[in-house]
Design a protein around this motif. Structure first.
Motif, short mmCIF file in Angstrom:
data_model
loop_
_atom_site.label_atom_id
_atom_site.label_comp_id
_atom_site.label_asym_id
_atom_site.label_seq_id
_atom_site.Cartn_x
_atom_site.Cartn_y
_atom_site.Cartn_z
N ALA A 1 1.01 0.24 -21.30
CA ALA A 1 1.78 -0.93 -20.86
C ALA A 1 2.91 -0.54 -19.90
O ALA A 1 3.15 -1.21 -18.89
CB ALA A 1 2.36 -1.65 -22.07
N VAL A 2 3.59 0.56 -20.20
CA VAL A 2 4.73 0.98 -19.38
C VAL A 2 4.27 1.44 -18.00
O VAL A 2 4.81 1.00 -16.96
CB VAL A 2 5.51 2.12 -20.08
N PHE A 3 3.26 2.31 -17.93
CA PHE A 3 2.90 2.93 -16.66
C PHE A 3 1.95 2.07 -15.82
O PHE A 3 1.90 2.23 -14.60
CB PHE A 3 2.32 4.31 -16.91
N LEU A 4 1.21 1.16 -16.44
CA LEU A 4 0.38 0.26 -15.65
C LEU A 4 1.24 -0.70 -14.83
O LEU A 4 0.95 -0.98 -13.67
CB LEU A 4 -0.59 -0.52 -16.55
N SER A 5 2.30 -1.23 -15.45
CA SER A 5 3.18 -2.13 -14.71
C SER A 5 3.83 -1.41 -13.53
O SER A 5 3.96 -1.97 -12.43
CB SER A 5 4.27 -2.68 -15.64
N GLN A 6 4.23 -0.17 -13.74
CA GLN A 6 4.82 0.61 -12.65
C GLN A 6 3.79 0.86 -11.56
O GLN A 6 4.10 0.75 -10.36
CB GLN A 6 5.34 1.94 -13.19
N TYR A 7 2.56 1.15 -11.94
CA TYR A 7 1.48 1.39 -10.96
C TYR A 7 1.24 0.15 -10.10
O TYR A 7 1.15 0.24 -8.87
CB TYR A 7 0.21 1.79 -11.70
N PHE A 8 1.15 -1.02 -10.74
CA PHE A 8 0.86 -2.24 -9.99
C PHE A 8 1.97 -2.56 -8.99
O PHE A 8 1.71 -3.11 -7.92
CB PHE A 8 0.67 -3.41 -10.95
N GLN A 9 3.20 -2.21 -9.32
CA GLN A 9 4.30 -2.53 -8.42
C GLN A 9 4.51 -1.48 -7.33
O GLN A 9 4.67 -1.81 -6.15
CB GLN A 9 5.60 -2.70 -9.23
N LEU A 10 4.51 -0.20 -7.71
CA LEU A 10 4.86 0.85 -6.76
C LEU A 10 3.67 1.36 -5.97
O LEU A 10 3.83 1.83 -4.84
CB LEU A 10 5.54 2.01 -7.49
N SER A 11 2.47 1.28 -6.56
CA SER A 11 1.30 1.77 -5.85
C SER A 11 0.51 0.65 -5.19
O SER A 11 -0.11 0.85 -4.14
CB SER A 11 0.38 2.55 -6.80
N ARG A 12 0.54 -0.54 -5.79
CA ARG A 12 -0.25 -1.66 -5.26
C ARG A 12 0.60 -2.71 -4.56
O ARG A 12 0.07 -3.64 -3.95
CB ARG A 12 -1.07 -2.31 -6.37
N GLY A 13 1.93 -2.62 -4.70
CA GLY A 13 2.80 -3.53 -3.98
C GLY A 13 2.91 -4.92 -4.57
O GLY A 13 3.34 -5.86 -3.89
N HIS A 14 2.56 -5.11 -5.83
CA HIS A 14 2.64 -6.41 -6.46
C HIS A 14 4.06 -6.67 -6.97
O HIS A 14 4.82 -5.73 -7.25
CB HIS A 14 1.66 -6.52 -7.63
N SER A 15 4.40 -7.94 -7.12
CA SER A 15 5.70 -8.31 -7.68
C SER A 15 5.68 -8.09 -9.19
O SER A 15 4.60 -7.96 -9.79
CB SER A 15 5.99 -9.78 -7.38
N PRO A 16 6.85 -8.05 -9.84
CA PRO A 16 6.86 -7.91 -11.31
C PRO A 16 6.08 -9.00 -12.03
O PRO A 16 5.40 -8.73 -13.03
CB PRO A 16 8.37 -7.98 -11.63
N THR A 17 6.15 -10.24 -11.54
CA THR A 17 5.38 -11.32 -12.17
C THR A 17 3.90 -11.05 -12.06
O THR A 17 3.14 -11.21 -13.03
CB THR A 17 5.72 -12.67 -11.51
N GLU A 18 3.44 -10.66 -10.88
CA GLU A 18 2.02 -10.35 -10.69
C GLU A 18 1.60 -9.17 -11.55
O GLU A 18 0.49 -9.15 -12.10
CB GLU A 18 1.76 -10.07 -9.21
N ALA A 19 2.50 -8.16 -11.67
CA ALA A 19 2.18 -7.01 -12.53
C ALA A 19 1.99 -7.44 -13.98
O ALA A 19 1.10 -6.96 -14.68
CB ALA A 19 3.29 -5.96 -12.42
#
Length: 519
Positions: free
Chosen positions: A299-317
């Protein structure tokens, strides 16, 4: 309160009595909801939170680790205190500590202050989660307790699934900001306090000669903390072959060795060594360590991946992690019903451990361009693996130990599950931080760029960062797959166990399981 609370069956009396139970239950469920939410609401918001307080990747990890560590260390202490003092007073005290920690987190100005505040909040979380279960046990007779367990499952599932999404929405809303990820739990906790004051009245029944193992809990937490601090800073702030490494590793091992010695002599140890040495409990602990790593780390590192590697917003993550959370909810519900119907537990634990391994192995191949649909399938496998194994590892122990050891065995497995999450998040975070740092440094050197580049070069720098976080996340999920493989081996080695129909074992030892139909 009512007869229901004092031991009468709530279903065998009038609807009014049952309403009294539900009123008291509402305050407990609100407290449980807000304590669980505090762990998940920050997962999708952490990248922005750490950026706002100018924290590092190591501090990113410790915002989560600090809470898990204090929750793990204090949960058994809160449980023992419930044998000495008013359960109502204790659950209110734990909520008050939680509120103080939440407010302190919300007003933190630096990453260090935030980590300290989250550690305080973890003390409250440990109390709430332990005392809600204890209060329910004191309020509802065993034969009626299953009727109300669905409420607990629903609350836990709602906070688990909704937390990342709520955290994303909060940090993306300009007039709220990241601090409300912590403040939002305060009014809910206050309402829970008021409800409990009006509706919860439990008799104070003190056990004689209760001994609280403060020393054991402190030594275990201290030993693990020292080793986790070493993992976080080695090869960065100091080298592997340095005096700092020798002091930290040596000191941590000495503390753990002293903890084992203390636990072997304590009247009521936090970790009962006699129970830990039993085959089923030991294997369940190994499986729980892996599941704890999966549940918190993913849960912790997937959210970080979606934001920092994929460029998604926190809501999208938060939205993108729903397949994993939904997998936990669906699998735990379906597995629970099938186990009740068949009376078999081991096949479901093996299936869950395999799903966990397959899911993490798939996530171990991701990069900054992996299709979202493929990631969703892999996250669903991880979620189903957690949902199928999480509670059933405790259940298999409960059905293979004598009645007098059920409480100690169950709390021991839960203790190590939380400890596994603490160690997993810390170790995986340290590996990710080093890999990201190395990848970015090499990428910038190869491209002849600096991290402070502007214009078109800044686009190239952002691409290097995205690729670095994608590759690093894949590396830590491969490590998680290795941990999950240990859970598969432990599940296979478990003795076949089923739901016994008797309250206690018929024979001394682990005994044979009795199919559910026999009951």
């Amino acid at each position: 309160m009512s007869a229901a609370v004092n031991g009468a069956s709530p279903t065998g009396t009038s609807p009014a009595v049952r309403r009294e139970v539900l009123k008291a239950l509402s305050g407990l469920l609100l407290a449980l909801f807000v304590s669980t939410l505090s762990s998940t609401v920050v997962s999708s918001a952490l990248p922005k939170i750490i950026g706002a307080v100018h924290g590092s990747q190591t501090q990113y990890t410790w915002v989560v680790t600090a809470t898990l560590l204090t929750t793990t260390a204090t949960t058994p202490i809160w449980g023992k205190l419930a044998d000495l003092f008013s359960k109502k007073t204790l659950v209110q005290a734990s909520i008050a500590v939680f509120v103080l920690g939440a407010v302190a987190s919300g007003i933190s100005q630096t990453a260090g202050q935030l980590i300290a505040a989250r550690a305080l909040q973890g003390v409250g979380v440990g109390g709430v989660q332990a005392l809600v279960q204890i209060s329910l046990a004191a309020m509802i007779p065993p034969r009626e307790r299953g009727r109300y367990s669905g409420y607990l499952s629903s609350v836990t599932a709602t906070s688990t699934i909704g937390g990342p999404l709520l955290g994303g929405v909060i940090v993306d809303t300009s007039w709220l900001g990241w601090r409300w990820c912590f403040f939002i739990g305060v009014p809910i906790a206050v309402v829970a306090l008021l409800l409990l004051q009006r509706t919860l009245n439990l008799p104070v029944i003190r056990r004689e000669n209760v001994r609280i193992d403060y020393l054991g809990a402190t030594l275990v937490a201290a030993g693990v903390s020292v080793l986790l601090v070493w993992v976080s800073f080695v090869d960065n702030s100091f080298g592997w072959a340095s005096w700092q490494t020798g002091a930290m590793v040596g000191g941590g091992l000495v503390l753990i060795a002293v903890a084992v010695w203390v636990e072997s002599r304590a009247a009521e140890p936090v970790v009962p060594l006699g129970i830990v040495r039993q085959r089923t409990t030991a294997l369940a602990i190994v499986g729980s360590l892996a599941v704890g790593t999966a549940m918190f780390g993913a849960a912790v590192f997937l959210s970080q991946y979606f934001q920092l590697s994929r460029g998604h917003s926190p809501t999208e993550a938060g939205l993108l992690t729903i397949p994993m959370m939904a997998g936990i909810l669906v699998a735990s519900t379906v597995a629970g019903r099938l186990i009740s119907r068949t009376g078999k537990i081991k096949p479901f634990i093996i299936t869950g451990a395999v799903l966990l391994t397959v899911g993490f192995a798939g996530l171990g191949t991701l990069d900054s361009r992996t299709p979202i649909l493929l990631l969703s399938v892999e996250m669903l496998c991880v979620g189903m693996g957690v949902g199928t194994t999480l509670q059933n590892l405790v259940l298999v122990v409960q059905n293979t130990v004598p009645l007098k050891d059920i409480g100690a065995a169950s709390s021991t497995v839960s203790f190590f599950r939380s400890l596994g999450g603490t160690i997993g998040v810390s170790v995986l975070g340290a590996v990710l931080a080093r890999h990201v740092q190395d990848q970015i440094a090499h990428g910038l050197a190869d491209a002849g760029l600096r991290s402070t580049a502007t214009g078109s070069d800044a686009v190239a720098v952002r691409e290097i960062v995205r690729v670095a976080y994608g590759d690093a996340t894949a590396q830590i999920f491969l490590l998680s797959a290795g941990a999950a493989l240990l859970a598969v081996i432990a599940a296979i080695l478990l003795k076949p166990a089923g739901l016994r129909s008797s309250l206690d074992l018929a024979e001394k030892g682990e005994g044979a399981a009795v199919p559910a139909e026999a009951g």
